[in-house]
Each structure stands twice: as C-alpha cells, then as structure tokens.
Motif scaffolding. Structure first.
Motif, PDB file in Angstrom:
ATOM      1  N   TYR A 153       0.857  -1.183   0.000  1.00 54.88           N
ATOM      2  CA  TYR A 153       0.000   0.000   0.000  1.00 54.88           C
ATOM      3  C   TYR A 153       0.892   1.232   0.000  1.00 54.88           C
ATOM      4  O   TYR A 153       2.108   1.160   0.248  1.00 54.88           O
ATOM      5  CB  TYR A 153      -0.925  -0.001   1.205  1.00 54.88           C
ATOM      6  CG  TYR A 153      -2.021  -1.041   1.115  1.00 54.88           C
ATOM      7  CD1 TYR A 153      -3.113  -0.842   0.272  1.00 54.88           C
ATOM      8  CD2 TYR A 153      -1.965  -2.217   1.862  1.00 54.88           C
ATOM      9  CE1 TYR A 153      -4.127  -1.799   0.174  1.00 54.88           C
ATOM     10  CE2 TYR A 153      -2.970  -3.168   1.779  1.00 54.88           C
ATOM     11  CZ  TYR A 153      -4.037  -2.955   0.932  1.00 54.88           C
ATOM     12  OH  TYR A 153      -5.027  -3.903   0.837  1.00 54.88           O
ATOM     13  N   ALA A 154       0.313   2.389  -0.267  1.00 54.15           N
ATOM     14  CA  ALA A 154       1.092   3.618  -0.397  1.00 54.15           C
ATOM     15  C   ALA A 154       1.941   3.903   0.830  1.00 54.15           C
ATOM     16  O   ALA A 154       3.138   4.210   0.717  1.00 54.15           O
ATOM     17  CB  ALA A 154       0.153   4.793  -0.692  1.00 54.15           C
ATOM     18  N   ASP A 155       1.343   3.797   2.040  1.00 54.73           N
ATOM     19  CA  ASP A 155       2.110   4.093   3.259  1.00 54.73           C
ATOM     20  C   ASP A 155       3.219   3.064   3.474  1.00 54.73           C
ATOM     21  O   ASP A 155       4.297   3.393   3.968  1.00 54.73           O
ATOM     22  CB  ASP A 155       1.184   4.163   4.459  1.00 54.73           C
ATOM     23  CG  ASP A 155       0.343   2.909   4.625  1.00 54.73           C
ATOM     24  OD1 ASP A 155       0.220   2.125   3.655  1.00 54.73           O
ATOM     25  OD2 ASP A 155      -0.201   2.685   5.726  1.00 54.73           O
ATOM     26  N   GLU A 156       2.977   1.799   3.078  1.00 59.85           N
ATOM     27  CA  GLU A 156       4.003   0.768   3.226  1.00 59.85           C
ATOM     28  C   GLU A 156       5.143   1.000   2.230  1.00 59.85           C
ATOM     29  O   GLU A 156       6.317   0.810   2.562  1.00 59.85           O
ATOM     30  CB  GLU A 156       3.386  -0.614   3.004  1.00 59.85           C
ATOM     31  CG  GLU A 156       2.362  -0.998   4.059  1.00 59.85           C
ATOM     32  CD  GLU A 156       1.627  -2.285   3.717  1.00 59.85           C
ATOM     33  OE1 GLU A 156       1.152  -2.963   4.658  1.00 59.85           O
ATOM     34  OE2 GLU A 156       1.526  -2.610   2.509  1.00 59.85           O
ATOM     35  N   ALA A 157       4.783   1.390   0.997  1.00 56.46           N
ATOM     36  CA  ALA A 157       5.819   1.678  -0.003  1.00 56.46           C
ATOM     37  C   ALA A 157       6.687   2.845   0.451  1.00 56.46           C
ATOM     38  O   ALA A 157       7.914   2.830   0.277  1.00 56.46           O
ATOM     39  CB  ALA A 157       5.156   1.996  -1.344  1.00 56.46           C
TER      40      ALA A 157
END
Length: 442
Positions: free
Chosen positions: A189-193
């Motif tokens: 997900y965006a925050d994980e990336a």
C-alpha cells in the motif's frame, strides 16, 4: 455480371481497402514557454504494444516541446513483459526527469514501469507490486524466464532494497509483515511503499504532487491518447488479433456464398482494415506491408479469372500471410491467429455449402450443371427393342465383331468366347452402344 465486370469490382474493392488504411499523421508542433512545463501522460488499462507506441510518441513530444518534468499517471493491472521492458527503456533513455504517480494501482508490468522512473509518488490507498511473470494461459512462467525476470526487476529497484522488488515477483520471499511469502506475492500500500523506500512521497492530487517536485507554479500540459491510438491499442491486443482475423476471413467467405456485395463483405474488409490500421498507427507496420497485401489480393484475383495451375493463388496466399507477419510484433502470435482464422473459414465454408449451397458471385464462372439422363443428356442411344432378336454373325466374334439383324448391320460382343462366322446369335442385352449376343445351338 460477366467475369471482367466482376474482376473490376474486386480490384476496386481492393483499392478501397488499401486507400482506407493510409492515414495522414500530424507531427507535434514545437512551442515555447517562459514558465516551467510539466507534462502528464496516462498509463491506463493493460500494458501492451499499443501503449508502448503511445508512450513513445508522448515522451518524444514532451521532450520536443521542452518539458521540464514528465509525470506518468499509472493505473494498470499489468500486461505484457516485452511491452513493459520496451517502455522501461524509453523511460531510461529520456533525458527529462520522470515521476511515476500511482493514481490507483501499479501492478505486475505496471510496477516494473514505475520502478524505472526517477521517483515514485503514490496517492493514498493505492497499491504497487504483484509482478510475477505469467504466460498467456495464466500460469507461472518457466524457470528460465522467471529467473531472468527476477534479475530484471531487482535491477529496476536500483538504490532501493532489492528484497522488496524480488518479493513482488517471487512467492518464496518471506515478508510476513507485508503479507508476502508462503505462496503470496508482495503488494505494498502507499504508506508501506513509503516506509520501505519504494515511494518518495504520498500526494492526494496533482497539486500536492507538483508541490513535492518543486513545480507548484508550473504550466500543466496533458498528452491524451488519440482516438486512432485507442483503436490501435484495442486491435493490437494478442486476444483481439485472432478474433479480428477470424471476423475478416469469415466475412469474406460469407460474401462469396451470397450474391452481390453486402454486410458480410463490408464486415470482412472492415476487419482487415482495422488490423492493418491498428498496426500501422502502433508503429509495427509500414506501408510496404500494404503493398505486399495488395499484391496478394491481385494475385488471387488473377488466379480466379486466369487460372495458372494454382501458382498465382499460392503466391497470393503467401503474400497475404507474409504481409500480416510483417505487420505484427509477434510472429508466433500472428501465425496462431492466422491458423484460428483459417479453421473458422474452412468450417464456415463447409457448413454454408452443405446447408445453403453456392449462390455467390463466382457462380457465373463455375460450371455447376451436370449431364444427367433425366435432363435429356445421353452419351448414346440404348436400343432395348433389339433384345431377343436373332441374327447372323458376319465376322468372327473374338469376342467383338458384326452381325446382321433384319438387314441391319450392328457391332456386337459375344457373351462368352469365340463365335464362328455364319452362326446364329440372339441379343441378350443392349446398354448404350454395347450389344451382347449369345450363340444359338442348333
């Protein structure tokens, strides 16, 4: 309609097809601006060779018009590896800085494209990853191809931790904190990336994106996919090509089985036009393919009206198939597509001939009448009245010869073997010109 009028009609229709395929393309117009210029380029739907052709035009246009920055707006579930590889090469050879902006998802080939940009920015809640290589049947690729792909995607990670790029393509990489491993590919997900360094920022819209890249006041320009490019992307898809060729061949076959020129012929010619038009716009085909295709059509027409022991017909078929191979980006795919279209055409021809008979325009050139006795056609008269009559042999029958019956000399054949001259014979059968006699024993 005589044979020459029909020939002129077919030649005219052939030129209509070729003329309809030749289109004029506009070159990009160079413009200058005193402000910074950012170009937004969409990468949407499946990644295929039509998208590659569009991006080539888009990047060249942006550089030609002096873009200061290019943003690739990505929303794709993935697609063809070869197309993604070529797109990545386009990105790497473009001197203008490129940012990949993930609007919804950048999966599979889309993730690989994003990794080749100078930086990645993602919208909140978007995803990137799941980049395993699969074949056309949806199965995992063979070990050799998969090994090459793993090395390629790890190389695209550059200064990022390559373990995450590998996990996107290899189910055996265990990253339980990100739901990867034990048969699952990595999708971030965006925050994980952002956390693992596979995204430089999160921006909810273009305004925040432009602020991040330091061009909040830049002039924004967009490069849209033209209608011609949309058509090209559709008709050059590997799944669409065999369908298109099948429609084309089936339409022409149906036209041959129906009088005049109607919907089936228009359907067939339109399908062929779309095939060449799409490949021409996508940059896979040149005008030489149209010349070869036209030559093939003319050779087949010559074979129809001036038979040359099949030579012109064979050369025509080879020329048409050759033009399609030259226009295609994949020899294997186009040959399979032609095979599918051929099977469809043969089956359709058999069914049409069996259930409807032949009523097409070539009927005037083909002899369909038969010389049946019911229609009055006879090779010779059968004289049934001779059966039972007795005559005298005038020549020795060995076993054929002549005999006289009521002062009429006839050619006869003995039923058995030799019959001496002067013997009496009896007619036992008469079929056409064959009169069979038997010796009468006294």
């Amino acid at each position: 309609m005589n044979r020459f009028a029909l020939m002129r009609k077919l030649i005219f229709l052939s030129f209509i097809v070729l003329a309809g395929i030749i289109w004029m393309f506009k070159l990009p117009v160079h413009s200058q601006s005193n402000n910074q210029v950012v170009y937004f380029v969409p990468i949407e739907q499946a990644v295929e060779r039509g998208l590659e052709a569009f991006l080539k035009r888009a990047l060249e246009t942006a550089e030609y018009e002096g873009a200061d920055h290019i943003v690739l707006e990505i929303d794709t579930p993935g697609g063809l590896v070869d197309a993604a590889t070529n797109i990545a090469n386009l990105i790497k050879t473009t001197e203008t800085p490129i940012t990949a902006y993930v609007k919804v998802q950048a999966l599979s080939a889309g993730a690989y494209i994003a990794l080749n940009a100078d930086q990645i920015v993602m919208a909140p809640g978007t995803t990137i990853g799941s980049a395993a290589v699969i074949d056309s049947a949806g199965n995992a690729a063979e070990e050799k191809a998969n090994s090459m792909w793993l090395a390629t995607i790890e190389g695209a990670a550059r200064d990022r931790d390559p373990i995450y790029a590998r996990a996107m393509a290899d189910k055996n990489v265990d990253l339980p904190e990100y739901r990867a491993g034990v048969g699952y590919l990595l999708t971030l997900y965006a925050d994980e990336a952002l956390e693992v360094g596979y995204a430089e920022a999160i921006a909810k819209d273009r305004t925040e994106l432009l602020e991040f890249i330091g061009m909040a006041n830049a002039e924004v320009r967009e490069i849209e996919v033209s209608f011609a490019e949309k058509v090209a992307r559709f008709v050059t898809h590997p799944v669409i090509i065999p369908i298109l060729l099948s429609i084309g061949s089936l339409g022409l076959v149906l036209e041959l089985y129906s009088p005049g020129f109607g919907i089936p012929g228009i359907m067939g010619l339109s399908a062929l036009l779309l095939f060449f038009f799409g490949h021409l716009v996508a940059g896979f085909a040149g005008y030489e393919t149209l010349i070869v295709f036209g030559a093939g059509i003319l050779l087949i027409i010559i074979e129809i009206f001036f038979p040359g022991f099949g030579l012109f017909g064979v050369l025509g078929i080879v020329a048409i198939i050759g033009s399609m191979v030259l226009a295609s980006y994949s020899t294997v795919n186009i040959l399979l597509s032609i095979l599918v279209a051929t099977v469809v055409s043969v089956v359709a021809s058999i069914l049409m001939f069996k259930f409807f008979g032949y009523r097409g325009p070539l009927k005037r050139l083909i002899l369909t009448d038969s010389t049946k006795s019911e229609l009055g056609y006879v090779s010779s008269v059968t004289r049934k009245e001779l059966v039972g009559k007795i005559g005298i042999v005038t020549t020795r029958l060995r076993p054929s010869g002549t005999a006289i019956f009521e002062e009429e000399r006839l050619d006869v054949v003995s039923e058995g073997g030799y019959i001496e001259q002067g013997k009496k014979v009896k007619v036992i059968s008469s079929t056409g010109s064959r009169i069979v006699v038997r010796e009468i024993k006294e």
